[in-house]
Design a protein around this motif. Structure first.
Motif, PDB file in Angstrom:
ATOM      1  N   ILE B 423       0.839  -1.208   0.000  1.00 42.08           N
ATOM      2  CA  ILE B 423       0.000   0.000   0.000  1.00 42.08           C
ATOM      3  C   ILE B 423       0.869   1.253   0.000  1.00 42.08           C
ATOM      4  CG2 ILE B 423      -1.668   1.349   1.353  1.00 42.08           C
ATOM      5  CD1 ILE B 423      -2.961  -1.285   2.174  1.00 42.08           C
ATOM      6  N   ILE B 424       1.891   1.282   0.855  1.00 39.64           N
ATOM      7  CA  ILE B 424       2.732   2.494   0.945  1.00 39.64           C
ATOM      8  C   ILE B 424       3.543   2.690  -0.340  1.00 39.64           C
ATOM      9  CG2 ILE B 424       4.742   3.505   2.135  1.00 39.64           C
ATOM     10  CD1 ILE B 424       2.236   3.798   3.809  1.00 39.64           C
ATOM     11  N   LYS B 425       4.068   1.592  -0.874  1.00 40.45           N
ATOM     12  CA  LYS B 425       4.933   1.688  -2.057  1.00 40.45           C
ATOM     13  C   LYS B 425       4.166   2.058  -3.320  1.00 40.45           C
ATOM     14  CE  LYS B 425       9.011  -1.285  -1.917  1.00 40.45           C
ATOM     15  NZ  LYS B 425       9.400  -2.680  -2.059  1.00 40.45           N
ATOM     16  N   TYR B 426       3.007   1.440  -3.509  1.00 40.74           N
ATOM     17  CA  TYR B 426       2.300   1.606  -4.789  1.00 40.74           C
ATOM     18  C   TYR B 426       0.952   2.326  -4.673  1.00 40.74           C
ATOM     19  CZ  TYR B 426       5.799  -1.878  -5.973  1.00 40.74           C
ATOM     20  OH  TYR B 426       6.987  -2.533  -6.119  1.00 40.74           O
ATOM     21  N   LEU B 427       0.106   1.870  -3.727  1.00 45.22           N
ATOM     22  CA  LEU B 427      -1.273   2.380  -3.734  1.00 45.22           C
ATOM     23  C   LEU B 427      -1.377   3.837  -3.296  1.00 45.22           C
ATOM     24  CD1 LEU B 427      -3.547  -0.590  -2.604  1.00 45.22           C
ATOM     25  CD2 LEU B 427      -2.965   0.199  -4.887  1.00 45.22           C
ATOM     26  N   ILE B 428      -0.630   4.235  -2.247  1.00 41.80           N
ATOM     27  CA  ILE B 428      -0.745   5.635  -1.787  1.00 41.80           C
ATOM     28  C   ILE B 428      -0.251   6.594  -2.882  1.00 41.80           C
ATOM     29  CG2 ILE B 428       0.034   7.345  -0.062  1.00 41.80           C
ATOM     30  CD1 ILE B 428      -1.771   5.444   1.371  1.00 41.80           C
ATOM     31  N   PRO B 429       0.954   6.373  -3.466  1.00 39.02           N
ATOM     32  CA  PRO B 429       1.385   7.288  -4.539  1.00 39.02           C
ATOM     33  C   PRO B 429       0.398   7.302  -5.704  1.00 39.02           C
ATOM     34  CG  PRO B 429       3.227   5.945  -3.787  1.00 39.02           C
ATOM     35  CD  PRO B 429       2.009   5.394  -3.130  1.00 39.02           C
ATOM     36  N   LEU B 430      -0.111   6.115  -6.080  1.00 41.89           N
ATOM     37  CA  LEU B 430      -1.051   6.045  -7.207  1.00 41.89           C
ATOM     38  C   LEU B 430      -2.334   6.832  -6.902  1.00 41.89           C
ATOM     39  CD1 LEU B 430      -1.695   4.642  -9.995  1.00 41.89           C
ATOM     40  CD2 LEU B 430      -2.902   2.924  -8.660  1.00 41.89           C
ATOM     41  N   GLN B 431      -2.873   6.621  -5.702  1.00 38.15           N
ATOM     42  CA  GLN B 431      -4.102   7.329  -5.311  1.00 38.15           C
ATOM     43  C   GLN B 431      -3.880   8.836  -5.288  1.00 38.15           C
ATOM     44  OE1 GLN B 431      -6.434   5.152  -1.939  1.00 38.15           O
ATOM     45  NE2 GLN B 431      -4.358   4.416  -1.785  1.00 38.15           N
ATOM     46  N   ALA B 432      -2.707   9.248  -4.774  1.00 40.27           N
ATOM     47  CA  ALA B 432      -2.414  10.682  -4.694  1.00 40.27           C
ATOM     48  C   ALA B 432      -2.336  11.299  -6.090  1.00 40.27           C
ATOM     49  CB  ALA B 432      -1.109  10.906  -3.937  1.00 40.27           C
ATOM     50  N   ILE B 433      -1.641  10.611  -7.004  1.00 44.54           N
ATOM     51  CA  ILE B 433      -1.493  11.147  -8.373  1.00 44.54           C
ATOM     52  C   ILE B 433      -2.864  11.251  -9.053  1.00 44.54           C
ATOM     53  CG2 ILE B 433      -0.573  10.631 -10.692  1.00 44.54           C
ATOM     54  CD1 ILE B 433       1.881   9.370  -9.169  1.00 44.54           C
ATOM     55  N   VAL B 434      -3.642  10.168  -8.951  1.00 42.90           N
ATOM     56  CA  VAL B 434      -4.968  10.143  -9.596  1.00 42.90           C
ATOM     57  C   VAL B 434      -5.857  11.249  -9.019  1.00 42.90           C
ATOM     58  CG1 VAL B 434      -7.098   8.795  -9.864  1.00 42.90           C
ATOM     59  CG2 VAL B 434      -4.879   7.695 -10.194  1.00 42.90           C
ATOM     60  N   LEU B 435      -5.851  11.361  -7.693  1.00 41.13           N
ATOM     61  CA  LEU B 435      -6.751  12.310  -7.034  1.00 41.13           C
ATOM     62  C   LEU B 435      -6.388  13.773  -7.352  1.00 41.13           C
ATOM     63  CD1 LEU B 435      -9.172  11.815  -5.356  1.00 41.13           C
ATOM     64  CD2 LEU B 435      -7.821  11.986  -3.292  1.00 41.13           C
ATOM     65  N   ILE B 436      -5.101  14.105  -7.278  1.00 45.64           N
ATOM     66  CA  ILE B 436      -4.695  15.485  -7.569  1.00 45.64           C
ATOM     67  C   ILE B 436      -4.986  15.808  -9.031  1.00 45.64           C
ATOM     68  CG2 ILE B 436      -2.717  17.061  -7.763  1.00 45.64           C
ATOM     69  CD1 ILE B 436      -1.595  15.781  -5.248  1.00 45.64           C
ATOM     70  N   SER B 437      -4.659  14.871  -9.931  1.00 47.33           N
ATOM     71  CA  SER B 437      -4.903  15.106 -11.369  1.00 47.33           C
ATOM     72  C   SER B 437      -6.395  15.314 -11.606  1.00 47.33           C
ATOM     73  CB  SER B 437      -4.431  13.919 -12.211  1.00 47.33           C
ATOM     74  OG  SER B 437      -3.139  13.568 -11.858  1.00 47.33           O
ATOM     75  N   TRP B 438      -7.225  14.488 -10.951  1.00 48.36           N
ATOM     76  CA  TRP B 438      -8.678  14.582 -11.175  1.00 48.36           C
ATOM     77  C   TRP B 438      -9.226  15.908 -10.686  1.00 48.36           C
ATOM     78  CZ3 TRP B 438     -12.845  13.924  -7.371  1.00 48.36           C
ATOM     79  CH2 TRP B 438     -14.103  13.927  -7.957  1.00 48.36           C
TER      80      TRP B 438
END
Lengths: 38, 488
Positions: B423-438
């Motif tokens: 979760i820390i390595k992949y999911l949190i960065p992915l969620q952050a990128i998707v959310l800010i971009s959206w």
């Protein structure tokens, strides 16, 4: 209230409130253990 | 040298940290977002993101604070390396900027509590006019001052006498009041209709990606995960104190209170609304205050035929809201104060400086709702960046080493498995990128001049304000790290 609504209610409230009560009971147990050791 | 202060017990720490997490977002934002996103359909992704955003970040913050014994600036420098001190400074700045306008929100809740107690709130026939005349005058400034004063006095008194003692009263009273109102709300005629809407999932909403993004946003904003606040309180937890179990209690406890607040609002609105209940719950109103400050007071007037009973319930509701706001404001003030302490200030001096700065920089938001909405937008979205920076710091430290040594240490009551690493390595960065971009991309659709930095809520104003802050912190990175790391 239909079946799906009831199921969602039980699942969501069960996980959230159940989760809280579950972890709270572990914390109470651990604190009791620590106190009895002290 | 002055003796370090620590929370006296696990329960003191948990109640104080619950005070951070439980804020106005649980009560007014949660219900509005649930209504806008298909009721029960929203609850499913909201629950999933508790596990893949909020809980891992709460665990991380507890572990970082306990290990480093520093506020966000020093903590990130210690975990990620001195080169990344600017990231910690950004996390601290975002929460400080939020403190400036959150004090204004706290002031609104205090004003409405006073209004409810004195009977003014339920005597008026036009609640929109009451809100407009209040928010356009100088009263928000006065109540902002009172809110900053209360928060600063608590922080001035220190960890045990101030934060722990106050939160024990605020959080216990808040939960008790919510239970009293809950019983009244679910026993109202037709309350079942509200519950049905609140818990009925609709497939078309579950398949809508926007519902998922809103659920993630709600988790990011209302649990306090990734803000650096829990990290700051964790500085004061005893060495023998556990991390994962306390973190789980905060995550589940926060969402439990959101559910109670949701049930109260949906039952009340569906029961007492004479017009379309859904449109009333989901309306944003000025600065997203429509439901709480305009529509709910109207409903409280119709709760029963007794003015006294209605006044008691309205007063209890706004008291709970004020307590939720104050307990969160206290943590925001403490984060900035702790940063000043890390820079070498003594607590009492630091509190006076932070309290004064908080009042001065909150004035524009108190007097102008556009400034308020702008700050809420810019720093609200920046919080997602803060969460990503915390995950980045752990990745730099070594996720597995972090989990084994800092999370699952000798003192932990439960152990966290390898899922945490993923979760820390992949999911949190992915969620952050998707959310800010959206969020930034969405702003293009509601503002044709999306690049204009002087508009209230668009991508341009975010890039401009974040850019200025980030450039300053990156340029002065070395200076900040010397100031923080040289101090004992």
């Amino acid at each position: 209230m239909n079946f799906i609504t009831l199921l969602t209610m039980i699942l969501v409230a069960g996980i959230v409130w159940g989760g809280f009560i579950f972890f709270l009971s572990i914390a109470i147990k651990k604190e009791k253990m620590k106190r009895s050791i002290e | 040298m002055k003796k370090e202060e620590y929370f006296t017990s696990r329960w003191g720490l948990i109640l104080a940290t619950l005070g951070i997490a439980v804020g106005t977002g649980n009560i007014w934002r949660f219900s509005r977002v649930v209504a806008q996103n298909g009721g029960g359909s929203f609850l499913i992704p909201w629950l999933i993101f508790l596990f893949i955003w909020s809980l891992p970040l709460i665990i991380s913050e507890f572990a970082i604070g306990k290990f480093t014994r520093k506020g966000p600036v020093g903590a990130i420098a210690k975990i990620a390396g001195k080169r990344f001190t600017w990231m910690g400074a950004f996390i601290a700045f975002v929460s400080t900027a939020i403190m400036f306008y959150y004090s204004v929100v706290t002031g609104w809740t205090l004003k409405y509590f006073v209004s409810a107690v004195t009977g003014e709130l339920l005597s008026t026939s036009n609640h929109t006019e009451l809100w407009n005349s209040f928010s356009s005058g100088f009263q928000p400034l006065f109540f902002h001052f009172i809110a900053m004063l209360i928060g600063s006095v608590v922080i001035y008194r220190g960890i045990v006498k101030g934060i722990e003692k106050t939160n024990k009263v605020l959080v216990v009273t808040l939960i008790s009041i919510l239970f009293i109102i809950l019983v009244r709300a679910v026993t109202l005629p037709n309350a079942i209709e509200g519950l049905e809407y609140f818990f009925t999932p609709k497939l078309e909403y579950i398949l809508d990606y926007k519902v998922w993004l809103n659920a993630l946003t709600q988790n990011a904003w209302d649990t306090g995960a990734g803000w650096g606040l829990i990290l700051t309180y964790a500085v004061y937890m005893k060495k023998k104190e556990d991390v994962p179990l306390n973190a789980a209690l905060i995550g589940f406890g926060n969402n439990s209170i959101s559910l109670i607040a949701g049930i109260i609002i949906f039952s009340t609105v569906f029961s007492l609304s004479s017009v379309d209940a859904m449109s009333q719950i989901s309306q944003s109103g000025p600065a997203n205050t429509g439901l709480t400050f305009i529509y709910l007071p109207l409903l409280f007037s119709n709760l029963s035929s007794s003015f006294l009973v209605n006044t008691i319930f309205a007063s209890l509701f706004f008291l709970a809201l004020a307590f939720a706001a104050i307990s969160s404001l206290i943590s925001l003030i403490e984060l900035t104060t702790k940063t000043f302490i890390d820079f070498g200030f003594e607590r009492k001096k630091a509190t006076i400086v932070v309290g004064s700065l908080g009042f001065i920089f909150g004035i524009p938001s108190a007097l102008n709702l556009d400034v308020f909405a702008n700050q809420d937008w810019v720093w609200g979205v920046a919080l997602i960046l803060s969460g990503a920076f915390i995950a980045f710091a752990i990745i730099r430290f070594g996720v597995d080493k972090f989990r084994i040594e800092l999370v699952n240490g000798n003192s932990s009551d439960i152990k966290i498995g390898r899922w945490f690493n993923f979760i820390i390595k992949y999911l949190i960065p992915l969620q952050a990128i998707v959310l800010i971009s959206w969020w930034l991309a969405s702003s293009i659709s509601w503002d044709s001049e999306w690049w204009n930095p002087f508009h209230v809520s668009n991508a341009g104003t975010c890039f401009f304000q974040w850019g200025v802050v980030l450039i300053i912190f990156v340029i002065f990175n070395k200076k900040i790290q010397n100031l923080i790391l040289d101090k004992k």
